[in-house]
Write a protein that holds these residues in place. Structure first.
Motif: not given
Length: 312
Positions: A1-10, A36-39, A54-60, A276-280
């Motif tokens: 699974m590809n967790a999102i540590q950080e983004t660096n867009f412009q 919302a990153s996965d930090r 985790k970021g998807q859970v928080l955002n949604q 698992t706990r975050y999804i729950e």
């Protein structure tokens, strides 16, 4: 699974960037794009390993509750173009977090256990046990720190230091308590108890808006209602949905964010348990099924969806 540590867009038209403990915030003249990153953070320290989804859970979760409370107070959210992204109004944040507590848990309990009977200027009665319900919900504000630890502060100190003018602060108190009442009712519908939570507010053209996240596992603590009374009577630990289990694990392993302490190693199995706990929590608190977005390249997906949104 590809967790999102950080983004660096412009992005085209971007005017600023800020990396918080969990969110990467891209500023535009009149909007903010929050990713919302996965930090994951605890004791105001970002832990070394990101938590998949985790970021998807928080955002949604935040989007769900922002929509459900817009009749109480207007909020910053305009659209959710990606599972990890929210786009909204650019408000001037108030420099305090409005923490509302209905039960004596977490930080409040640790202060009470250590002999304090006043928290943020609010007097607490003697004889309370951990996780007892408070006579009435209380507000225990904290300063909003860009770096380092948020700090407890009293209503009197906020007004004395001019952090928020009294008329504005009274409005923040009223909104916070009304939101907590709504969150409590929504939690009860799902068999949960909203124990405590925090709200952040901003100002735009003289109008107060609810900003950031609402009733998420990072900003809130929930108990399961069906076992609360029995566990409390027996002196057992409450079964809960929140980030507190991460803090408890850190404490057990000698870390509370204090100088000189080392963050314990997070094993693959422990990271998986946190996911698992975050999804729950998402599924339990919203009553919706979590649809994991397991794109092999989430950063490209996020960038594409943001570009599409800001160009529309």
């Amino acid at each position: 699974m590809n967790a999102i540590q950080e983004t660096n867009f412009q992005f085209p038209g971007q005017t600023g960037f800020y990396r918080g403990k969990v969110r990467d915030v891209y500023a535009f003249p009149d909007k903010l794009v929050m990713i919302a990153s996965d930090r994951i953070s605890a004791f105001d320290v970002v832990l070394p390993r990101p938590i998949p989804f985790k970021g998807q859970v928080l955002n949604q979760t935040a989007a769900y509750f922002l929509e459900a409370t817009v009749d109480i107070v207007p909020n910053w959210l305009l659209e959710v173009p990606d599972p990890n992204v929210s786009i909204g109004l650019k408000c001037e944040p108030y420099a305090v977090e409005m923490v509302v507590r209905g039960y004596l848990a977490g930080h409040a309990w640790r202060q009470y256990r250590d002999g304090h009977r006043t928290l943020c200027g609010v007097a607490l009665p003697d004889g309370l046990r951990e996780n007892d319900r408070l006579p009435t919900p209380i507000i225990t504000p904290s300063t909003k720190a860009h770096e380092g630890h948020d700090e407890d502060i009293s209503r009197a100190e906020i007004l004395e230091r001019g952090i928020v003018q009294e008329s504005g602060y009274v409005q923040l108190e009223r909104y916070a308590l009304a939101l907590f009442e709504r969150g409590t009712a929504m939690a009860a519908e799902q068999g949960l108890i909203l124990v405590d939570t925090k709200y952040e507010f901003g100002n735009l053209n003289g109008k107060v808006y609810l900003i950031d996240e609402v009733h998420t596992p990072d900003s809130s603590r929930y108990f399961y209602a069906d076992t609360y009374a029995e566990n409390q009577q027996a002196g057992r630990t409450q079964k809960q949905l929140s980030k507190e289990f991460v803090r408890e694990w850190l404490i057990e392993n000698g870390f509370q964010g204090k100088s000189g302490q080392t963050i314990p190693v997070m094993s693959d199995e422990w990271v998986k348990q946190i996911t698992t706990r975050y999804i729950e929590l998402f599924e339990t608190v919203t009553g919706q099924r979590f649809q994991a977005n397991d794109a092999t390249d989430p950063l490209s997906r996020i960038e594409t969806n943001i570009l599409r949104a800001i160009r529309e």
